[in-house]
Motif scaffolding. Structure first.
Motif, PDB file in Angstrom:
ATOM      1  N   ASN A  74      27.980  -8.302 -28.795  1.00 36.99           N
ATOM      2  CA  ASN A  74      28.971  -7.383 -28.261  1.00 36.99           C
ATOM      3  C   ASN A  74      28.630  -6.990 -26.830  1.00 36.99           C
ATOM      4  O   ASN A  74      27.480  -7.123 -26.385  1.00 36.99           O
ATOM      5  CB  ASN A  74      29.017  -6.109 -29.117  1.00 36.99           C
ATOM      6  N   THR A 112      31.909  -1.482 -31.582  1.00 35.91           N
ATOM      7  CA  THR A 112      33.240  -2.051 -31.810  1.00 35.91           C
ATOM      8  C   THR A 112      33.137  -3.326 -32.640  1.00 35.91           C
ATOM      9  O   THR A 112      32.307  -4.196 -32.367  1.00 35.91           O
ATOM     10  CB  THR A 112      33.926  -2.372 -30.465  1.00 35.91           C
ATOM     11  N   ILE A 113      33.992  -3.437 -33.658  1.00 38.30           N
ATOM     12  CA  ILE A 113      33.986  -4.639 -34.505  1.00 38.30           C
ATOM     13  C   ILE A 113      35.083  -5.579 -34.016  1.00 38.30           C
ATOM     14  O   ILE A 113      36.272  -5.288 -34.177  1.00 38.30           O
ATOM     15  CB  ILE A 113      34.212  -4.277 -35.987  1.00 38.30           C
ATOM     16  N   ARG A 114      34.683  -6.671 -33.397  1.00 37.30           N
ATOM     17  CA  ARG A 114      35.672  -7.643 -32.954  1.00 37.30           C
ATOM     18  C   ARG A 114      36.365  -8.265 -34.158  1.00 37.30           C
ATOM     19  O   ARG A 114      35.762  -8.466 -35.211  1.00 37.30           O
ATOM     20  CB  ARG A 114      35.004  -8.729 -32.109  1.00 37.30           C
ATOM     21  N   ARG A 155      34.689  -9.424 -37.939  1.00 32.93           N
ATOM     22  CA  ARG A 155      34.910  -8.689 -39.187  1.00 32.93           C
ATOM     23  C   ARG A 155      34.838  -9.637 -40.387  1.00 32.93           C
ATOM     24  O   ARG A 155      34.358  -9.285 -41.454  1.00 32.93           O
ATOM     25  CB  ARG A 155      36.267  -7.986 -39.140  1.00 32.93           C
ATOM     26  N   ASN A 183      27.155  -7.446 -40.751  1.00 32.11           N
ATOM     27  CA  ASN A 183      26.380  -7.354 -39.514  1.00 32.11           C
ATOM     28  C   ASN A 183      24.962  -7.909 -39.684  1.00 32.11           C
ATOM     29  O   ASN A 183      24.003  -7.388 -39.109  1.00 32.11           O
ATOM     30  CB  ASN A 183      26.319  -5.907 -39.000  1.00 32.11           C
ATOM     31  N   ARG A 185      26.824  -6.360 -33.441  1.00 31.42           N
ATOM     32  CA  ARG A 185      27.348  -5.056 -33.012  1.00 31.42           C
ATOM     33  C   ARG A 185      26.380  -3.980 -33.475  1.00 31.42           C
ATOM     34  O   ARG A 185      25.458  -4.236 -34.255  1.00 31.42           O
ATOM     35  CB  ARG A 185      28.730  -4.810 -33.632  1.00 31.42           C
ATOM     36  N   SER A 225      25.455  -0.446 -35.542  1.00 32.58           N
ATOM     37  CA  SER A 225      25.839   0.112 -36.844  1.00 32.58           C
ATOM     38  C   SER A 225      26.778   1.301 -36.676  1.00 32.58           C
ATOM     39  O   SER A 225      26.635   2.097 -35.745  1.00 32.58           O
ATOM     40  CB  SER A 225      24.584   0.570 -37.601  1.00 32.58           C
ATOM     41  N   ARG A 226      27.744   1.431 -37.614  1.00 34.41           N
ATOM     42  CA  ARG A 226      28.681   2.560 -37.588  1.00 34.41           C
ATOM     43  C   ARG A 226      28.496   3.475 -38.801  1.00 34.41           C
ATOM     44  O   ARG A 226      29.387   4.250 -39.137  1.00 34.41           O
ATOM     45  CB  ARG A 226      30.128   2.050 -37.541  1.00 34.41           C
TER      46      ARG A 226
END
Length: 778
Positions: free
Chosen positions: A183, A551-553, A557, A563, A568, A570-571
């Motif tokens: 990312n 951000t997850i492209r 996804r 991941n 990316r 972590s969320r």
């Protein structure tokens, strides 16, 4: 003729269905090398299949072994079959002469393996992997985690301008092999929020946000990292993860679940992380500080780690039965926390998956079996104070006022009551040790002596046969697990998933490492640089991998949903303790005192009482007041039978046993906590009152609240929506409704003239607290 055509059609249809699923649900064999790795590895491709499907009956557990066949050891797997001497389980290079392959591909329910009644089945890919492996010679490998790590060379990557440090080369290499790319970097506001929570468990203050935003120098980020790691809150943040590992709680557990005082040990943990005690000493002191030559009180206090387990205080129990339970808990904790091996599976029988025998379990048990612990009634309460702060079990360490002024200056002892902590100490005459048949506490089998599992590496005869010797074994250069397990746990704290995602299981049933070369590089670098925790943490957060946007492209996804390749950031939501800390810090309510006794904040009425047996010293919940209401989540009182409810809802541990990772969930109950928790509502009121008094306009108040809570500047649309919402709330706010809202919490309330305005602004702030972004670090 028509009937014949119909029958042929039905025959064709059935043939197709059978071809797809096979008789008994078996899948069609794949082509020779279709979609396969260049080389089929026993460790990374075959062992997981056998472990999941075969080892329960053909693995290390001799009592459960069927047909005399053992597949986890090369010599055994190549022998002629005991029940059919003319056949062999594995014939290198000849899958069609290998019973393993013939059985897993069979459509005969009487022959197929695993048997249908197990509800296990191999996929076509797994069958083809086994066939290819046998064709290639059926080469066995030692389990990857038991191999001594070796320094790998840094990979060569195509995007050579992306890596910041060594970590990034390993991550990028894997991404490029998959055709992925990293990312873009996170923007400065989001990066600062992330690293602040990761290093301190707290949101960045306004001054730090402004300074970092305006600093355009190349060293700005590193300067922030160094600043945050130097804060006392760094030790508090790291202590949260270690409290789960050490199963720390403020009560003993079981039915009575009485009060205990182990919090001075927690103060030591915070102190150890802040002064950057080496991981080697950090663990050695906790396992065996009392056995060091001329141990200091600090080193003895550290051994409280091994006394944090549950202890019964019920009457009419068999003392020996529970003593054995305590010793087993210590063995299991060392296994899971320090070696990543599920030793507990071998307490009753040989491990079904890992090469750990029951005898080896009780040899490990021997290291902890001579602790001088006899269950006693509560230590006498200081009659001049009458506080339960002296509840501890033998052996214990008394901490005096003189100690706090000298060697234990990090202990936050604020009164003159007697303060004692349960620690380790061995008997003068050591107990004999036996295998306990079927794990029964009084079913003595063969006598055993302190030793360690041969499969990891044998105990050095030069080591003392006590807990100190065990610590020396853990930190030997020959031990393949300790450094790997440590760096993997810390990695997961910062990246959201481990390189080995089963942080407490590096055995056959654990997940394989996604980046084995990186894990080895980190482990050796950690060990060869003095087991320096702060150095390791800085390496992680300075990497380009860590600095990526969350951000997850769209394409990733699907391609990398978990991941696994770190494409990316972590969320995941913040840890439960840090959500509380965020609310308190952003509102200005947080009392930043380091250490001290655990505190009891707001809690639903009657919760403890409904789950407490009579006679407990914690039968009733006595809420704290004043500053104690606003301490960090780390200091919230943990009663094992009734853990803090709001934290439990956000996946905090109940501290019953060692946990190296928490689950991460998203449930409606979490939203209800943020909407109704008195702490959140009080924080919204306090912040609203503060902003009303210091800002000149409602727009400025809303903008500042937004920055304090979400750690970034609001977009124009966001600001407009919040202003409109505030306007509606202010217009409809009555004095009666406002009075009810501002009455929540014990902190000083606004002046009558401020009440309506504060209540309306409070609604806006509460809305901000209830956004997903507020409780997410990225």
């Amino acid at each position: 003729m028509r009937q014949t055509v119909r029958n042929l059609f039905l025959f064709f249809l059935v043939s197709v269905l059978i071809g797809q699923a096979g008789c008994g649900g078996r899948e069609q064999e794949m082509g020779p090398r279709e979609g396969f790795p260049d080389q089929v590895s026993y460790n990374f491709h075959i062992r997981p299949i056998l472990s999941d499907n075969c080892f329960a009956c053909h693995g290390p557990d001799a009592d459960a072994r069927k047909a005399g066949l053992r597949l986890d050891i090369e010599e055994e797997a190549f022998k002629a079959l005991a029940e059919n001497p003319g056949s062999f389980a594995l014939v290198p290079g000849k899958p069609h002469q290998s019973e393993v392959y013939l059985r897993v591909k069979s459509n005969d329910e009487r022959q197929v393996m695993p048997p249908p009644e197990t509800n296990l089945r191999l996929t076509a890919r797994e069958i083809q992997l086994i066939k290819t492996w046998i064709e290639d010679g059926a080469v066995y490998e030692k389990h990857w985690a038991f191999e001594i790590p070796r320094y790998p060379e840094l990979p060569v990557v195509h995007t050579s301008n992306w890596p910041v440090n060594e970590i990034d080369y390993f991550i990028l290499k894997k991404q490029e092999e998959q055709g992925y790319r990293p990312n873009e970097a996170a923007d400065k506001e989001m990066l600062l929020k992330r690293v602040s929570f990761d290093l301190t468990g707290l949101p960045p203050g306004m001054d730090l946000m402004d300074k970092f935003a305006s600093d355009t120098s190349s060293g700005a980020y590193e300067e922030v990292v160094d600043f945050l790691m130097a804060q006392p809150s760094f030790g508090e943040r790291m202590a949260v993860y270690w409290m789960d590992v050490s199963r720390y709680a403020d009560s003993y557990g079981y039915q009575l679940d009485n009060f205990r005082t182990q919090w001075p040990w927690r103060d030591w943990v915070i102190h150890a992380f802040n002064k950057n005690l080496s991981y080697k000493d950090f663990i050695t002191w906790q396992l065996a500080g009392d056995l060091l030559e001329n141990p200091s009180k600090e080193q003895i206090l550290a051994t409280g780690f091994n006394r944090n387990h549950k202890i019964t205080e019920e009457g009419a129990v068999d003392e020996e039965e529970y003593r054995v339970t305590y010793v087993s808990d210590r063995v299991n904790t060392v296994g899971k926390a320090l070696t990543g091996i599920t030793f507990e599976c071998a307490a009753c029988h040989d491990h079904k998956y890992d090469p750990i025998s029951q005898q080896e379990y009780y040899e490990l048990f021997s290291f902890f079996n001579s602790v001088d612990e006899l269950r006693t009634s509560k230590t006498p309460i200081d009659p001049t104070v009458g506080t339960p702060a002296s509840y501890a079990k033998k052996p214990f360490l008394e901490i005096t006022d003189e100690d706090v002024e000298d060697v234990l200056s990090f202990v936050n002892k604020t009164d003159s009551s007697r303060l004692i902590v349960s620690v380790m100490g061995d008997l003068d005459t050591l107990r004999k040790n036996y295998v306990l048949e079927r794990g029964v506490f009084n079913a003595y089998g063969k006598e055993v002596f302190p030793a360690t599992p041969e499969s990891i590496f044998p105990f050095d005869p030069g080591y003392p046969k006590n807990r100190l010797g065990l610590a020396m074994w853990l930190f030997s250069e020959r031990n393949p697990l300790t450094a790997r397990v440590a760096v993997n746990q810390i990695w997961k704290e910062f990246f959201g998933r481990g390189i080995v995602n089963t942080t407490g299981d590096f055995g056959m049933q654990g997940e394989l490492p996604s980046h084995p070369e990186l894990l080895d590089w980190l482990a050796l670098d950690f060990r060869e640089n003095g087991w320096d925790v702060k150095r390791l943490v800085k390496q992680l957060v300075m990497s380009a991998t860590y600095r990526q946007s969350a951000t997850i492209r769209k394409e990733m996804r699907t391609a990398d949903p978990e991941n696994k390749y770190y494409t990316r950031s972590s969320r995941a939501h913040l840890k439960a303790e840090f959500i509380r800390d965020m609310v308190l810090a952003s509102s200005g309510l947080l009392v930043p005192t380091i250490g001290g006794r655990s505190v009891k904040p707001y809690q639903p009425e009657g919760l403890w009482e409904a789950a407490t047996a009579g006679g407990s010293t914690l039968a009733e919940y006595e809420q704290d007041h004043g500053d104690d209401l606003y301490r960090r989540g780390l200091y919230t009182f943990v009663k094992r039978t009734v853990p803090p409810p709001s934290m439990l809802i956000f996946d905090a541990s109940n501290r019953d046993q060692c946990e190296t990772e928490r689950s991460t969930t998203n449930t409606p109950l979490q939203a209800l906590v943020m909407m109704n928790d008195p702490t959140v509502l009080e924080a919204a009121r306090v912040l609203a009152t503060q902003l009303l008094r210091e800002a000149h306009s409602d727009r400025d108040r809303i903008r500042k609240a937004f920055r304090l809570i979400l750690c970034r500047q609001p977009k124009a649309k966001e600001l407009r929506l919040l202003e409109d919402y505030f306007g509606r709330k202010l217009a409809e706010m009555s004095e009666t409704k406002a009075e009810a809202l501002v009455a929540i919490g014990e902190s000083p309330r606004p002046q009558p003239a401020e009440m309506v305005h504060v209540a309306a602004l409070m609604q806006v702030i509460s809305t901000l607290y209830n956004t997903e972004e507020a409780i997410t670090k990225s």
